[in-house]
Each structure stands twice: as structure tokens, then as C-alpha cells.
Design a protein around this motif. Structure first.
Motif, PDB file in Angstrom:
ATOM      1  N   GLY A   1       9.277   3.355  11.157  1.00 60.58           N
ATOM      2  CA  GLY A   1       8.171   3.900  11.923  1.00 60.58           C
ATOM      3  C   GLY A   1       6.797   3.361  11.578  1.00 60.58           C
ATOM      4  N   LEU A   2       6.711   2.120  11.140  1.00 55.39           N
ATOM      5  CA  LEU A   2       5.427   1.527  10.761  1.00 55.39           C
ATOM      6  C   LEU A   2       5.066   0.390  11.707  1.00 55.39           C
ATOM      7  N   GLU A   3       3.785   0.065  11.746  1.00 53.50           N
ATOM      8  CA  GLU A   3       3.313  -1.117  12.461  1.00 53.50           C
ATOM      9  C   GLU A   3       2.776  -2.109  11.441  1.00 53.50           C
ATOM     10  N   PHE A   4       3.243  -3.349  11.525  1.00 55.01           N
ATOM     11  CA  PHE A   4       2.731  -4.426  10.697  1.00 55.01           C
ATOM     12  C   PHE A   4       2.049  -5.427  11.619  1.00 55.01           C
ATOM     13  N   ASP A   5       0.739  -5.523  11.550  1.00 55.12           N
ATOM     14  CA  ASP A   5      -0.039  -6.476  12.332  1.00 55.12           C
ATOM     15  C   ASP A   5      -0.544  -7.548  11.381  1.00 55.12           C
ATOM     16  N   LEU A   6       0.073  -8.700  11.411  1.00 55.72           N
ATOM     17  CA  LEU A   6      -0.320  -9.801  10.527  1.00 55.72           C
ATOM     18  C   LEU A   6      -1.273 -10.707  11.291  1.00 55.72           C
ATOM     19  N   MET A   7      -2.402 -10.215  11.595  1.00 52.61           N
ATOM     20  CA  MET A   7      -3.350 -10.753  12.563  1.00 52.61           C
ATOM     21  C   MET A   7      -3.486 -12.277  12.546  1.00 52.61           C
ATOM     22  N   SER A   8      -3.398 -12.886  11.415  1.00 55.56           N
ATOM     23  CA  SER A   8      -3.587 -14.334  11.345  1.00 55.56           C
ATOM     24  C   SER A   8      -2.350 -15.097  11.774  1.00 55.56           C
ATOM     25  N   GLY A   9      -1.191 -14.456  11.746  1.00 55.12           N
ATOM     26  CA  GLY A   9       0.037 -15.148  12.098  1.00 55.12           C
ATOM     27  C   GLY A   9       0.595 -15.999  10.974  1.00 55.12           C
ATOM     28  N   GLY A  10       0.051 -15.893   9.773  1.00 51.41           N
ATOM     29  CA  GLY A  10       0.487 -16.760   8.695  1.00 51.41           C
ATOM     30  C   GLY A  10       1.490 -16.143   7.742  1.00 51.41           C
ATOM     31  N   GLY A  11       1.771 -14.866   7.844  1.00 52.19           N
ATOM     32  CA  GLY A  11       2.644 -14.213   6.879  1.00 52.19           C
ATOM     33  C   GLY A  11       3.961 -13.768   7.484  1.00 52.19           C
ATOM     34  N   ARG A  12       4.709 -13.033   6.691  1.00 56.76           N
ATOM     35  CA  ARG A  12       5.996 -12.480   7.129  1.00 56.76           C
ATOM     36  C   ARG A  12       5.877 -10.971   7.158  1.00 56.76           C
ATOM     37  N   GLY A  13       6.393 -10.366   8.208  1.00 54.28           N
ATOM     38  CA  GLY A  13       6.350  -8.912   8.309  1.00 54.28           C
ATOM     39  C   GLY A  13       7.113  -8.253   7.175  1.00 54.28           C
ATOM     40  N   ILE A  14       8.380  -8.568   7.057  1.00 51.28           N
ATOM     41  CA  ILE A  14       9.229  -8.079   5.971  1.00 51.28           C
ATOM     42  C   ILE A  14       9.938  -9.293   5.392  1.00 51.28           C
ATOM     43  N   ASP A  15       9.773  -9.506   4.090  1.00 50.75           N
ATOM     44  CA  ASP A  15      10.321 -10.691   3.436  1.00 50.75           C
ATOM     45  C   ASP A  15      11.165 -10.263   2.239  1.00 50.75           C
ATOM     46  N   MET A  16      12.475 -10.442   2.350  1.00 48.81           N
ATOM     47  CA  MET A  16      13.397 -10.069   1.277  1.00 48.81           C
ATOM     48  C   MET A  16      13.800 -11.283   0.442  1.00 48.81           C
TER      49      MET A  16
ATOM     50  N   HIS B   1       4.124  -7.616  14.533  1.00 48.50           N
ATOM     51  CA  HIS B   1       3.594  -8.618  15.454  1.00 48.50           C
ATOM     52  C   HIS B   1       2.581  -9.531  14.777  1.00 48.50           C
ATOM     53  N   HIS B   2       2.380 -10.697  15.410  1.00 46.85           N
ATOM     54  CA  HIS B   2       1.458 -11.737  14.946  1.00 46.85           C
ATOM     55  C   HIS B   2       1.822 -12.244  13.544  1.00 46.85           C
ATOM     56  N   ALA B   3       3.094 -12.400  13.285  1.00 44.29           N
ATOM     57  CA  ALA B   3       3.571 -12.907  11.990  1.00 44.29           C
ATOM     58  C   ALA B   3       4.140 -14.308  12.179  1.00 44.29           C
ATOM     59  N   ALA B   4       4.253 -15.047  11.092  1.00 45.37           N
ATOM     60  CA  ALA B   4       4.959 -16.329  11.141  1.00 45.37           C
ATOM     61  C   ALA B   4       6.459 -16.074  11.286  1.00 45.37           C
ATOM     62  N   ILE B   5       6.969 -15.092  10.544  1.00 45.53           N
ATOM     63  CA  ILE B   5       8.360 -14.634  10.657  1.00 45.53           C
ATOM     64  C   ILE B   5       8.323 -13.107  10.630  1.00 45.53           C
ATOM     65  N   GLY B   6       8.980 -12.465  11.580  1.00 44.37           N
ATOM     66  CA  GLY B   6       8.982 -11.006  11.626  1.00 44.37           C
ATOM     67  C   GLY B   6       9.746 -10.393  10.458  1.00 44.37           C
ATOM     68  N   VAL B   7      11.037 -10.731  10.325  1.00 46.80           N
ATOM     69  CA  VAL B   7      11.878 -10.240   9.229  1.00 46.80           C
ATOM     70  C   VAL B   7      12.635 -11.436   8.664  1.00 46.80           C
ATOM     71  N   SER B   8      12.507 -11.652   7.353  1.00 44.77           N
ATOM     72  CA  SER B   8      13.177 -12.766   6.685  1.00 44.77           C
ATOM     73  C   SER B   8      14.059 -12.227   5.562  1.00 44.77           C
ATOM     74  N   VAL B   9      15.350 -12.469   5.681  1.00 49.42           N
ATOM     75  CA  VAL B   9      16.308 -12.182   4.619  1.00 49.42           C
ATOM     76  C   VAL B   9      16.939 -13.534   4.307  1.00 49.42           C
ATOM     77  N   ASN B  10      16.347 -14.222   3.333  1.00 54.84           N
ATOM     78  CA  ASN B  10      16.647 -15.621   3.074  1.00 54.84           C
ATOM     79  C   ASN B  10      17.615 -15.756   1.906  1.00 54.84           C
ATOM     80  N   GLY B  11      18.797 -16.285   2.171  1.00 57.15           N
ATOM     81  CA  GLY B  11      19.825 -16.400   1.148  1.00 57.15           C
ATOM     82  C   GLY B  11      19.738 -17.621   0.264  1.00 57.15           C
ATOM     83  N   PHE B  12      18.834 -18.545   0.538  1.00 58.37           N
ATOM     84  CA  PHE B  12      18.755 -19.754  -0.275  1.00 58.37           C
ATOM     85  C   PHE B  12      18.398 -19.458  -1.722  1.00 58.37           C
ATOM     86  N   VAL B  13      17.635 -18.406  -1.969  1.00 55.48           N
ATOM     87  CA  VAL B  13      17.212 -18.108  -3.338  1.00 55.48           C
ATOM     88  C   VAL B  13      17.880 -16.858  -3.896  1.00 55.48           C
ATOM     89  N   ALA B  14      18.811 -16.298  -3.155  1.00 50.11           N
ATOM     90  CA  ALA B  14      19.443 -15.051  -3.584  1.00 50.11           C
ATOM     91  C   ALA B  14      20.334 -15.274  -4.800  1.00 50.11           C
TER      92      ALA B  14
END
Length: 176
Positions: A5-20, A36-49
Motif C-alpha cells: 500500500g505504498l507509493e514510490f515516486d523515483l522522480m529522477s528515474g535513476g533508481g529502483r523502486g524495490i531492489d532485493m 513509478h519513474h524508476a529505472a527498474i520497478g522491482v529487481s530481484v537479481n540472482g547474479f549476486v545471491a
């Protein structure tokens, strides 16, 4: 981790909304979010897991107007993407690198970048060792996948949904 139930406005578009990417947590719930306005909305990246991500649910959320690459960029053993609105992006709207037990249902997906897909789904490259995901580099299938009742709107690419290897060189196998 649970985001609800949250809003994440990454106004610059340079970040990630949720980055795991570097999170110690292996589970994630994203429920009724507006990212909205993110470089990636949700990132669950397994390369470094250090251990595989498991039990990822993205439900009833809106991820839009992204300026970078993907709305959703995911690696997971079990994954549910249900009832979301995903619009815009510089590349594929949804990119799933590997999954074993996935459901994508009742989503509205549109606005992928030029030469990109609304949904791009493949697996880890056979013969490429990647931490806990692919010990010894023996390979791992993406499998047990259900894709149903979604609406995909084409961008500039002639293929809305790409299932399989990302190119004609990579050995990224899918089945079932």
C-alpha cells in the motif's frame, strides 16, 4: 520482506523502486504498490545471491512510466505475478531470468521499449556457474510455468512475448 500500500515516486528515474539484489531476505511480497519513474520497478537479481530467491509475490500493483530498463526483473524458484498493471519501460516490461514454479495471471502489460518484449522469459545459461542458482555450472531449466488471462499490448517489437534463449548463442533451457 513485505511492501504494501505504498507509493514510490523515483522522480529522477535513476533508481529502483524495490531492489532485493543484496538483501539477506529470500522472500518478497509486493502488494497494492504504486511504483513509478524508476529505472527498474522491482529487481530481484540472482547474479549476486548467496542462496536462491524463493516465494516472490507481486500482486495488485502498478509499475509505470519507468525510464530505464524493466518494470520487473526477477529470478525466483517460486514466483507469482498476479493482477498488476505494468506500463512503459526502456526494455522488456517483465524480464524473468529463471523460475521453477511460476504463475503470471490477470496482468495488463504494455509499453515495452523498441525491440523489446512485454514479457521476456528464459533460464540460466547451461554451463555457466552462478552462485547457488547453478552450482557447478550444470544448468537449470525454467519450468512449471503458468501464463494465463493476461493482456499484452505490443510496443515496437513484432514479438510481444519472448519465451526461450535471449539470443542464438545462449543455451538457456525451458520446459513444462
Amino acid at each position: 520482506w513485505r511492501f504494501e500500500g505504498l507509493e514510490f515516486d523515483l522522480m529522477s528515474g535513476g533508481g529502483r523502486g524495490i531492489d532485493m539484489t543484496t538483501s539477506a531476505g529470500r522472500q518478497l511480497t509486493v502488494l497494492n504498490m504504486y511504483i513509478h519513474h524508476a529505472a527498474i520497478g522491482v529487481s530481484v537479481n540472482g547474479f549476486v545471491a548467496t542462496s536462491p530467491y524463493d516465494q516472490i509475490a507481486i500482486v495488485g500493483s502498478t509499475v509505470s512510466q519507468n525510464t530505464g530498463t524493466w518494470n520487473l526483473y526477477l529470478f525466483a524458484y517460486r514466483l507469482a505475478i498476479l493482477g498488476n498493471v505494468l506500463t512503459g519501460g526502456g526494455s522488456h516490461s517483465i524480464r524473468i531470468e529463471t523460475c521453477q514454479g511460476c504463475v503470471l495471471s490477470h496482468n495488463q502489460v504494455s509499453g515495452a521499449g523498441a525491440t523489446a518484449h512485454a514479457l521476456k522469459f528464459h533460464a540460466w545459461a547451461w554451463g555457466s556457474a552462478q552462485a547457488a542458482w547453478n552450482p557447478g555450472g550444470t544448468g537449470q531449466y525454467s519450468e512449471k510455468i503458468e501464463i494465463s488471462d493476461n493482456t499484452f499490448q505490443s510496443g515496437n517489437d513484432e514479438w510481444m512475448v519472448g519465451l526461450g534463449p535471449q539470443n542464438n548463442i545462449s543455451d538457456e533451457r525451458m520446459r513444462n
